[in-house]
Design a protein around this motif. Structure first.
Motif, PDB file in Angstrom:
ATOM      1  N   ASP A   1       0.816  -1.227   0.000  1.00  0.00           N
ATOM      2  CA  ASP A   1       0.000   0.000   0.000  1.00  0.00           C
ATOM      3  C   ASP A   1       0.845   1.271   0.000  1.00  0.00           C
ATOM      4  O   ASP A   1       0.533   2.229  -0.690  1.00  0.00           O
ATOM      5  N   THR A   2       1.920   1.264   0.802  1.00  0.00           N
ATOM      6  CA  THR A   2       2.722   2.487   0.964  1.00  0.00           C
ATOM      7  C   THR A   2       3.909   2.574   0.017  1.00  0.00           C
ATOM      8  O   THR A   2       4.429   3.659  -0.223  1.00  0.00           O
ATOM      9  N   GLY A   3       4.367   1.438  -0.478  1.00  0.00           N
ATOM     10  CA  GLY A   3       5.567   1.438  -1.313  1.00  0.00           C
ATOM     11  C   GLY A   3       6.830   1.683  -0.513  1.00  0.00           C
ATOM     12  O   GLY A   3       7.861   2.063  -1.062  1.00  0.00           O
ATOM     13  N   ILE A   4       6.768   1.419   0.784  1.00  0.00           N
ATOM     14  CA  ILE A   4       7.917   1.653   1.665  1.00  0.00           C
ATOM     15  C   ILE A   4       8.285   0.363   2.386  1.00  0.00           C
ATOM     16  O   ILE A   4       7.423  -0.317   2.939  1.00  0.00           O
ATOM     17  N   THR A   5       9.572   0.039   2.359  1.00  0.00           N
ATOM     18  CA  THR A   5      10.098  -1.077   3.133  1.00  0.00           C
ATOM     19  C   THR A   5      11.485  -0.725   3.632  1.00  0.00           C
ATOM     20  O   THR A   5      12.232  -0.033   2.944  1.00  0.00           O
ATOM     21  N   ARG A   6      11.801  -1.191   4.809  1.00  0.00           N
ATOM     22  CA  ARG A   6      13.166  -0.986   5.314  1.00  0.00           C
ATOM     23  C   ARG A   6      14.058  -2.171   4.975  1.00  0.00           C
ATOM     24  O   ARG A   6      15.243  -2.175   5.256  1.00  0.00           O
ATOM     25  N   TYR A   7      13.472  -3.204   4.356  1.00  0.00           N
ATOM     26  CA  TYR A   7      14.233  -4.413   4.088  1.00  0.00           C
ATOM     27  C   TYR A   7      14.835  -4.449   2.686  1.00  0.00           C
ATOM     28  O   TYR A   7      15.274  -5.492   2.236  1.00  0.00           O
ATOM     29  N   GLY A   8      14.866  -3.311   2.020  1.00  0.00           N
ATOM     30  CA  GLY A   8      15.562  -3.229   0.752  1.00  0.00           C
ATOM     31  C   GLY A   8      17.064  -3.204   0.959  1.00  0.00           C
ATOM     32  O   GLY A   8      17.830  -3.695   0.138  1.00  0.00           O
ATOM     33  N   SER A   9      17.481  -2.654   2.098  1.00  0.00           N
ATOM     34  CA  SER A   9      18.909  -2.582   2.393  1.00  0.00           C
ATOM     35  C   SER A   9      19.256  -3.234   3.730  1.00  0.00           C
ATOM     36  O   SER A   9      20.413  -3.535   3.977  1.00  0.00           O
ATOM     37  N   SER A  10      18.283  -3.434   4.585  1.00  0.00           N
ATOM     38  CA  SER A  10      18.516  -4.104   5.865  1.00  0.00           C
ATOM     39  C   SER A  10      18.110  -5.564   5.737  1.00  0.00           C
ATOM     40  O   SER A  10      17.057  -5.884   5.190  1.00  0.00           O
ATOM     41  N   LEU A  11      18.954  -6.417   6.265  1.00  0.00           N
ATOM     42  CA  LEU A  11      18.698  -7.844   6.225  1.00  0.00           C
ATOM     43  C   LEU A  11      17.620  -8.205   7.240  1.00  0.00           C
ATOM     44  O   LEU A  11      17.665  -7.768   8.389  1.00  0.00           O
ATOM     45  N   LEU A  12      16.647  -8.969   6.818  1.00  0.00           N
ATOM     46  CA  LEU A  12      15.598  -9.442   7.709  1.00  0.00           C
ATOM     47  C   LEU A  12      15.873 -10.915   7.982  1.00  0.00           C
ATOM     48  O   LEU A  12      16.053 -11.697   7.055  1.00  0.00           O
ATOM     49  N   ARG A  13      15.919 -11.275   9.272  1.00  0.00           N
ATOM     50  CA  ARG A  13      16.129 -12.662   9.667  1.00  0.00           C
ATOM     51  C   ARG A  13      14.860 -13.161  10.338  1.00  0.00           C
ATOM     52  O   ARG A  13      14.408 -12.578  11.321  1.00  0.00           O
ATOM     53  N   VAL A  14      14.308 -14.245   9.797  1.00  0.00           N
ATOM     54  CA  VAL A  14      13.052 -14.789  10.296  1.00  0.00           C
ATOM     55  C   VAL A  14      13.048 -16.309  10.166  1.00  0.00           C
ATOM     56  O   VAL A  14      13.816 -16.872   9.386  1.00  0.00           O
ATOM     57  N   PRO A  15      12.148 -16.964  10.896  1.00  0.00           N
ATOM     58  CA  PRO A  15      11.964 -18.403  10.674  1.00  0.00           C
ATOM     59  C   PRO A  15      11.144 -18.635   9.413  1.00  0.00           C
ATOM     60  O   PRO A  15      10.377 -17.766   8.990  1.00  0.00           O
ATOM     61  N   ALA A  16      11.316 -19.790   8.812  1.00  0.00           N
ATOM     62  CA  ALA A  16      10.549 -20.175   7.628  1.00  0.00           C
ATOM     63  C   ALA A  16      10.290 -21.673   7.703  1.00  0.00           C
ATOM     64  O   ALA A  16      10.873 -22.375   8.525  1.00  0.00           O
ATOM     65  N   LEU A  17       9.412 -22.137   6.833  1.00  0.00           N
ATOM     66  CA  LEU A  17       9.042 -23.547   6.806  1.00  0.00           C
ATOM     67  C   LEU A  17       9.564 -24.253   5.570  1.00  0.00           C
ATOM     68  O   LEU A  17       9.469 -23.728   4.464  1.00  0.00           O
TER      69      LEU A  17
END
Length: 149
Positions: free
Chosen positions: A74-90
């Motif tokens: 909706d906003t066209g804004i993300t901080r994860y374009g340059s910052s690495l996001l670490r999360v769990p996945a399946l």
């Protein structure tokens, strides 16, 4: 003058990447899934295409992910374009992975977000090593505190 970049086949680039590349449309449906994504998550391209990203998101994270995804679209804004996001996945077989990724917003001619591309790396071994080191450090701090008392 035409640069050599003009002749690059970006589909070939995505297919050749060693990291997983997943692209989802604005609704979160998977539209690109490379061979590295298959190696990482266990789902074939045919099994993933057209399905929701929920395919690889642990159930307890889905609501938060879907809210963040919708807000980003909706906003066209993300901080994860340059910052690495670490999360769990399946993984397809149900085991949990630890992944790290960055995203790129794919926009239309009017600037609206039409999709989100993610470049993803498996960090499960690093995550487990860090967890073991933190546990060992805590044990050593307890031993040192008992010795000092």
């Amino acid at each position: 003058m035409t640069s050599s970049i003009d002749s690059i086949d970006f589909g070939q680039l995505v297919r050749a990447m060693g990291d997983a590349v997943i692209v989802a449309d604005a609704s979160g449906a998977i539209v690109v899934w490379n061979a590295a994504a298959t190696r990482l998550f266990g789902f074939s391209e045919a099994e993933a295409l057209g399905h929701s990203l929920d395919l690889i998101i642990p159930e307890r994270q889905r609501s938060r992910h879907n809210e963040g995804y919708a807000k980003t679209v909706d906003t066209g804004i993300t901080r994860y374009g340059s910052s690495l996001l670490r999360v769990p996945a399946l993984h397809k077989d149900g085991h949990t992975l630890s992944i790290a990724f960055t995203v790129a917003l794919l926009t239309g001619s009017q600037g609206q977000v039409g999709g989100v591309a993610a470049v993803i790396r498996d960090e499960t071994a690093r995550f487990n090593d860090d967890k073991a080191l933190r546990r060992r450090l805590a044990e050593l701090e307890q031993v040192a505190a008992r010795s000092a008392a």
